[in-house]
Each structure stands twice: as C-alpha cells, then as structure tokens.
Motif scaffolding. Sequence first.
Motif, mmCIF file in Angstrom:
data_model
loop_
_atom_site.group_PDB
_atom_site.id
_atom_site.type_symbol
_atom_site.label_atom_id
_atom_site.label_comp_id
_atom_site.label_asym_id
_atom_site.label_seq_id
_atom_site.Cartn_x
_atom_site.Cartn_y
_atom_site.Cartn_z
ATOM 1 N N GLY A 37 0.788 -1.228 0.000
ATOM 2 C CA GLY A 37 0.000 0.000 0.000
ATOM 3 C C GLY A 37 0.817 1.274 0.000
ATOM 4 N N GLU A 38 2.146 1.143 0.161
ATOM 5 C CA GLU A 38 3.016 2.319 0.170
ATOM 6 C C GLU A 38 3.790 2.410 -1.144
ATOM 7 N N ALA A 39 4.390 3.590 -1.368
ATOM 8 C CA ALA A 39 5.096 3.838 -2.629
ATOM 9 C C ALA A 39 6.297 2.919 -2.818
ATOM 10 N N ASP A 40 6.873 2.424 -1.701
ATOM 11 C CA ASP A 40 8.072 1.594 -1.815
ATOM 12 C C ASP A 40 7.746 0.116 -2.055
ATOM 13 N N HIS A 41 6.453 -0.219 -2.137
ATOM 14 C CA HIS A 41 6.069 -1.620 -2.315
ATOM 15 C C HIS A 41 6.364 -2.074 -3.740
ATOM 16 N N HIS A 42 7.067 -3.213 -3.853
ATOM 17 C CA HIS A 42 7.480 -3.689 -5.179
ATOM 18 C C HIS A 42 7.284 -5.202 -5.276
ATOM 19 N N PRO A 43 6.219 -5.667 -5.924
ATOM 20 C CA PRO A 43 6.051 -7.109 -6.117
ATOM 21 C C PRO A 43 7.134 -7.641 -7.052
ATOM 22 N N VAL A 44 7.719 -8.802 -6.702
ATOM 23 C CA VAL A 44 8.790 -9.389 -7.509
ATOM 24 C C VAL A 44 8.341 -10.711 -8.127
ATOM 25 N N THR A 48 15.968 -27.709 -19.620
ATOM 26 C CA THR A 48 14.757 -26.886 -19.671
ATOM 27 C C THR A 48 15.132 -25.426 -19.479
ATOM 28 N N VAL A 49 14.469 -24.545 -20.217
ATOM 29 C CA VAL A 49 14.729 -23.111 -20.118
ATOM 30 C C VAL A 49 13.421 -22.388 -19.828
ATOM 31 N N TYR A 50 13.451 -21.492 -18.839
ATOM 32 C CA TYR A 50 12.305 -20.665 -18.499
ATOM 33 C C TYR A 50 12.673 -19.196 -18.663
ATOM 34 N N GLN A 51 11.687 -18.392 -18.994
ATOM 35 C CA GLN A 51 11.810 -16.940 -18.987
ATOM 36 C C GLN A 51 11.012 -16.414 -17.798
ATOM 37 N N LEU A 52 11.642 -15.583 -16.979
ATOM 38 C CA LEU A 52 10.945 -14.971 -15.852
ATOM 39 C C LEU A 52 10.461 -13.596 -16.285
ATOM 40 N N ASP A 53 9.153 -13.423 -16.296
ATOM 41 C CA ASP A 53 8.557 -12.190 -16.796
ATOM 42 C C ASP A 53 7.357 -11.823 -15.932
ATOM 43 N N GLU A 54 7.366 -10.602 -15.411
ATOM 44 C CA GLU A 54 6.275 -10.099 -14.567
ATOM 45 C C GLU A 54 5.965 -11.056 -13.422
ATOM 46 N N GLY A 55 7.007 -11.588 -12.826
ATOM 47 C CA GLY A 55 6.873 -12.401 -11.628
ATOM 48 C C GLY A 55 6.499 -13.838 -11.842
ATOM 49 N N LYS A 56 6.386 -14.267 -13.122
ATOM 50 C CA LYS A 56 5.993 -15.650 -13.402
ATOM 51 C C LYS A 56 6.976 -16.292 -14.381
ATOM 52 N N LEU A 57 7.037 -17.609 -14.321
ATOM 53 C CA LEU A 57 7.910 -18.368 -15.226
ATOM 54 C C LEU A 57 7.133 -18.822 -16.451
ATOM 55 N N HIS A 58 7.778 -18.695 -17.613
ATOM 56 C CA HIS A 58 7.192 -19.156 -18.874
ATOM 57 C C HIS A 58 8.202 -20.074 -19.543
ATOM 58 N N ARG A 59 7.818 -21.308 -19.788
ATOM 59 C CA ARG A 59 8.738 -22.272 -20.387
ATOM 60 C C ARG A 59 8.955 -21.928 -21.858
ATOM 61 N N GLN A 60 10.214 -21.955 -22.275
ATOM 62 C CA GLN A 60 10.541 -21.669 -23.663
ATOM 63 C C GLN A 60 10.584 -22.923 -24.511
#
Length: 225
Positions: free
Chosen positions: A16-23, A213-225
């Motif tokens: 709820g604060e400006a410093d909050h950063h979901p990873v 196996t190779v994954y791409q991490l994008d917007e906090g989630k893994l996507h298998r390539q």
Amino acid sequence: MLLKLENIHKSYGTPGEADHHPVLTSLSLEVSAGATLAILGPSGSGKSTLLNILGTLDLPDSGSYTYRDRDITAYSGDELDHFRNQEIGFVFQFHHLLPQCTVLENVLVPTLMNRKDADEKKAYAASLLEKVGMTSHVNKLPGQLSGGECQRVAVVRAMINRPSLLLADEPTGALDKKNVGRLTDLLLQMKEEEGAALVLVTHSDALAAGMDTVYQLDEGKLHRQ
C-alpha cells in the motif's frame, strides 16, 4: 520430484506504500532430481530472488516450498541452516573465496558445521580439485589465481557436501569467453558425476541452451521456452 514451488509470492517494501514492489507473483516450479534448468530474464526481473528462495536464503511471503515432500517453509532457522548446508550448493557470479585461506581451506569451509569424517572430506576435496585441474594450486591463496581458476574452486566448494541441488547465479558473468565455456562444461560435469540437479539464472542464451529446460521470468511468473 526433488522440489516443488507452488503459488509463490514475494515482494519488498510496505504493502500500500510507494516503496512496495512485487517481484514474484503466483510462481510455480517443479525440479526433478538430476535435472538441469536455466532461468532467463532481464536485470530486476526477480531471478536472484527466485534463486535465493530455492536456496532458502530468503523465504516467500506466501505459497509453499516442498523439498522431497518436506515443507521447507515450516523449518526453524536452525533447521534451514542445516538443510542449506547439507542439500544445497551455491555458485555466484563472483567467487567469494576467503582471501586469507588456501584453495583447499576454501573448499572445506562448508564442512565446518559438521566436523565428522574430516579426513574423508579432505580426501574428497582433493579428488574434486583434481577433477577440475587444480591439484597443483591447493596451497595457493585466491589472490594467486586467475578469475577462471577461482570460479573452478567455487564450484568445487559448492559440491563438497554432495548437495542434491546446485544453484548458480550468473556464474559466468565475470569471465571471459574462453572461461565461460570451461565453467559451463565444468558445471555440467559436476552435476553429472555427483548427481545433483542444476538450476542457474543467466542473461546468456548460449549458457541456457546447454540446459534440459529453459524458463523466462517475466512479470513475476515463469514461462517455459
């Protein structure tokens, strides 16, 4: 199955604060025993955060982490320390060798939590150093080694307790092109000979291409390539 992450969330700062950063957001991952896996993503995408959670250097805000069907998130601090020491080996971009200790002493540092079978562990360290061509350097200090040699020592140190999981965070990031190939081959060799699963995070498509196996991490989630 060696390990399983389910619905992992991790953020920094105050909600709820400006410093909050979901990873990491609703992230799930399964790693089988002996598997090799690469995670790609730009700087700031959360790759190192994910690796720290896998290595129990950090804990998720929510979600579950099971390792051989054990709930790791329920462990006490002491239990996590013991688990990390016995089950996980770490290789970082910079070798983090102790400058005042010899090559052999650096390799043996992770064994200090449990001094049983000291002679056996010393012999095992010597055999691993021989495998990576460092036998003639066992009594040298890190300052007397090249960058590639220091990384080889770091890989051996990561393997000294015979971990079931080897985690590598940009392990070739500080190396020249020749040593990148050597270290990649070494990681795969150690994984194969010692039976550990290997999970690495990297910017390098070439390094990732050598993994199962190779994954791409994008917007906090893994996507298998």
